[in-house]
Each structure stands twice: as C-alpha cells, then as structure tokens.
Design a protein around this motif. Structure first.
Motif, PDB file in Angstrom:
ATOM      1  N   LYS A  54      -0.680 -11.526   3.868  1.00 12.06           N
ATOM      2  CA  LYS A  54      -1.721 -10.696   4.486  1.00 12.06           C
ATOM      3  C   LYS A  54      -1.677 -10.740   6.006  1.00 12.06           C
ATOM      4  O   LYS A  54      -2.246  -9.862   6.664  1.00 12.06           O
ATOM      5  CB  LYS A  54      -3.092 -11.132   3.974  1.00 12.06           C
ATOM      6  CG  LYS A  54      -3.284 -10.837   2.490  1.00 12.06           C
ATOM      7  CD  LYS A  54      -4.668 -11.237   2.005  1.00 12.06           C
ATOM      8  CE  LYS A  54      -4.849 -10.894   0.527  1.00 12.06           C
ATOM      9  NZ  LYS A  54      -6.186 -11.287   0.014  1.00 12.06           N
ATOM     10  N   ASP A  83       0.793  -1.228   0.000  1.00 14.50           N
ATOM     11  CA  ASP A  83       0.000   0.000   0.000  1.00 14.50           C
ATOM     12  C   ASP A  83       0.828   1.282   0.000  1.00 14.50           C
ATOM     13  O   ASP A  83       0.267   2.379  -0.042  1.00 14.50           O
ATOM     14  CB  ASP A  83      -0.940   0.018   1.206  1.00 14.50           C
ATOM     15  CG  ASP A  83      -0.191  -0.088   2.534  1.00 14.50           C
ATOM     16  OD1 ASP A  83       0.964  -0.555   2.532  1.00 14.50           O
ATOM     17  OD2 ASP A  83      -0.760   0.302   3.564  1.00 14.50           O
ATOM     18  N   TRP A 119       1.060  -7.699   6.389  1.00 12.66           N
ATOM     19  CA  TRP A 119       0.861  -6.373   5.830  1.00 12.66           C
ATOM     20  C   TRP A 119      -0.455  -6.303   5.066  1.00 12.66           C
ATOM     21  O   TRP A 119      -1.170  -7.308   4.959  1.00 12.66           O
ATOM     22  CB  TRP A 119       2.051  -5.931   4.986  1.00 12.66           C
ATOM     23  CG  TRP A 119       2.428  -6.828   3.822  1.00 12.66           C
ATOM     24  CD1 TRP A 119       1.664  -7.799   3.258  1.00 12.66           C
ATOM     25  CD2 TRP A 119       3.667  -6.822   3.098  1.00 12.66           C
ATOM     26  NE1 TRP A 119       2.344  -8.377   2.206  1.00 12.66           N
ATOM     27  CE2 TRP A 119       3.566  -7.804   2.090  1.00 12.66           C
ATOM     28  CE3 TRP A 119       4.835  -6.076   3.186  1.00 12.66           C
ATOM     29  CZ2 TRP A 119       4.601  -8.069   1.184  1.00 12.66           C
ATOM     30  CZ3 TRP A 119       5.866  -6.339   2.286  1.00 12.66           C
ATOM     31  CH2 TRP A 119       5.756  -7.319   1.311  1.00 12.66           C
ATOM     32  N   LYS A 120      -0.779  -5.150   4.557  1.00 12.57           N
ATOM     33  CA  LYS A 120      -2.096  -4.926   3.958  1.00 12.57           C
ATOM     34  C   LYS A 120      -2.130  -5.356   2.499  1.00 12.57           C
ATOM     35  O   LYS A 120      -2.218  -4.536   1.587  1.00 12.57           O
ATOM     36  CB  LYS A 120      -2.471  -3.447   4.083  1.00 12.57           C
ATOM     37  CG  LYS A 120      -2.592  -2.979   5.530  1.00 12.57           C
ATOM     38  CD  LYS A 120      -2.872  -1.484   5.607  1.00 12.57           C
ATOM     39  CE  LYS A 120      -2.961  -1.011   7.050  1.00 12.57           C
ATOM     40  NZ  LYS A 120      -3.190   0.455   7.146  1.00 12.57           N
ATOM     41  N   GLY A 121      -2.058  -6.664   2.285  1.00 14.19           N
ATOM     42  CA  GLY A 121      -2.113  -7.171   0.927  1.00 14.19           C
ATOM     43  C   GLY A 121      -1.262  -8.409   0.758  1.00 14.19           C
ATOM     44  O   GLY A 121      -0.572  -8.858   1.670  1.00 14.19           O
TER      45      GLY A 121
END
Length: 307
Positions: free
Chosen positions: A275, A251, A278-280
């Motif tokens: 995930k 991100d 972290w965001k993804g």
C-alpha cells in the motif's frame, strides 16, 4: 525313449490341471455348467462390467484429482474474495515449444543469444503470472496463492530481498521458481560490459547461494537491454529473457498490445508491492488480475513448464 514319453505325460497332466484350476477360479470352485455353478452371460446380455484398462483407469484418476483440486480452489476463491473460481490449466506439453525473439526486440548479431519475448507460443487459453523485484514480503500473498493453487514466477533483485531471504525461500518451497532480476535494478544499457556482468552474474551466484540453483530465466529491469546484456546473461547460464505483454495493479491493468486484451501464452507482469507504493495490497492485486484472466476465459499456467 521311455523317459521322454514319461515327461510328455507329466507335462500334459500339469497343463490340464492348470486349465482346470483356471476354470475353478472363474466359477468359485465349481466348473462352468456344474450344478449350482453360475452361468456365464451370453453374448450381448447383462453381466459383470469388464475391468477398465490401465490408460482408462489413469484418466479416471486424473479427472477425479482435477475435480477435487477445483473444488478446493472454489472454497479458497470464496475465502479470499475472488469474483470467480480460477480456471484449471491444461497439462503442460511433453516437449516445450520453440521460443524465438519477438520481432522488433532483436539486437545485432543475436544468433545463439537468449530469446527475448513477451508471449509463449501456444494455442491453449493460458497466461503466465510473474512478479518482480521483491520489496513487499506479504505473508498473506503466500497463503493466498498456495490455497488458490495459482502458479507464478518470481524475478528477484538482491537489493530489496537481502533483508529477508527466508520469505522467498518459503515461497520457493511452495513451488515458485526463483529467477534473476539483477543485483540492484539498474538501467543496464547505460552500464559497461563489466558492470552488467556484475549485475547479472553476481545475482546468479546470490540466488545459487540462498536458493540452491542458478536461474535459467532473466528479466532486465524496466525491460531494457542491449547486446551486451544478452551476451553476459548467456555467459552465466541464462537461456531465455521473458518480458511481458500486460501489467497488473490492484486497481487496473496496463497493456502492451494495441487491442488491450489477453492472448494465448501472454506473460503478465506485476510487482512485489504494498500500500505504500500502490492503491491496495498484493492480495488486492491478485483479486484484480484473476478477475481479468478468468473473465476472459483464461487459466494461469506455470511459465517454467513451457520455457
């Protein structure tokens, strides 16, 4: 004397036959100017195109291969949801650039020790993508990077890769170079010389055992090191210590340099994460970092072609 004259006559006859044969070959068996024979184009007049010389043919072949490669990359970019098709990197240099330790990253008495750097000296608009640790083993990443034909380098720590060496062997077979990131990802300046040697040199042997070759590149965990780190690394075959100038997440990007930008030869760090951390996903991270790289007019090159 007669034998000598006889030899000269025979030689002359053979030469004449060879010339005649050459002329016949050029005119389809009829001499130039013979009835029904094709006339040779006059100077400056249209005629058959001269065949291209070797280097020109090679250049055309390379250009065609590059065109096909970019066409395949465009298809893959659309499939994997990239904002743009990644740019093609130039041919690597025949002679690798001389790399020195970045100012401010020196240790005392560091002559002859592996250089520590964040950017490779080059004028080309290229950057280098590197991935650390090895905790996340996402098969989608392997497929994505293979289809996009984006080079990257893996710096592995054994404590998170030892549950699936095969994943990284598969990665290596796809052209990724496996490099050293220590056994257990410990803070090296806090360790004794002997402890550092175990962390670095024992990882060299692990990588040799599982991937067939001792690395020449080493990245210390967290980017922290001291003189013992570099002395130990050199003792077991390390020739260079690449750090990084920016770091990629799914991100956002984080920057080391004051201008928060890419520069020719910059090394980009990211991690094998998912995930949970972290965001993804890792493919999300690739989409993010490649948008940044491509938007800024850079291509990704292979670090080991330059270091």
């Amino acid at each position: 004397m007669k034998r000598h004259r006889s030899g000269v006559v025979v030689l002359a006859a053979l030469l004449a036959a060879a010339v005649a044969s050459g002329c016949a070959a050029e005119t389809g068996g009829r001499g130039e100017g013979a009835p029904g024979g094709p006339a040779k184009p006059a100077a400056g007049q249209p005629g058959e195109a001269a065949p291209k010389a070797g280097p020109a043919r090679a250049l055309d072949t390379y250009a065609e291969a590059l065109r096909k490669k970019q066409a395949a990359r465009a298809v893959a970019a659309k499939k994997w949801g990239l904002a743009k098709t990644p740019l093609a990197a130039p041919e690597p240099p025949k002679v690798k650039p001389r790399i020195t330790t970045r100012k401010g990253f020196e240790v005392r008495d560091d002559a002859g020790l592996p250089p520590v750097f964040t950017t490779v000296p080059t004028k080309e608009k290229i950057v280098f993508l590197t991935m650390d640790d090895g905790a996340e083993k996402d098969p989608e990443l392997l497929r994505m990077m293979t289809e996009l034909d984006i080079p990257y380098s893996a710096f592995l720590s054994d404590y998170v890769t030892n549950d699936d060496y095969g994943y990284f062997k598969n990665m290596q077979q796809r052209g990724v170079v496996i490099s050293n990131h220590t056994l257990n990802h410990r803070y090296l300046p806090g360790l004794s010389y002997a402890e550092q040697k175990r962390e670095i040199c024992d990882q060299q042997e692990k990588i040799l055992k599982h991937y067939g070759k001792r690395p020449t590149l080493f990245r210390p965990p967290y980017g922290n090191y001291n003189r013992d780190t570099l002395v130990v690394a050199k003792s077991c075959g390390i020739t260079a210590v690449p750090l990084w100038s920016s770091e990629a997440f799914p991100d956002h990007m984080e920057w080391r340099e004051w201008d928060r930008d890419l520069h020719p030869g910059d090394i980009v760090l990211t991690h094998f994460r998912g995930k949970e951390d972290w965001k993804g996903s890792m493919p999300d991270m690739i989409r993010r970092v490649m948008k940044t790289i491509t938007d800024k007019g850079y291509a990704v090159a292979k670090l080991e072609d330059y270091v």
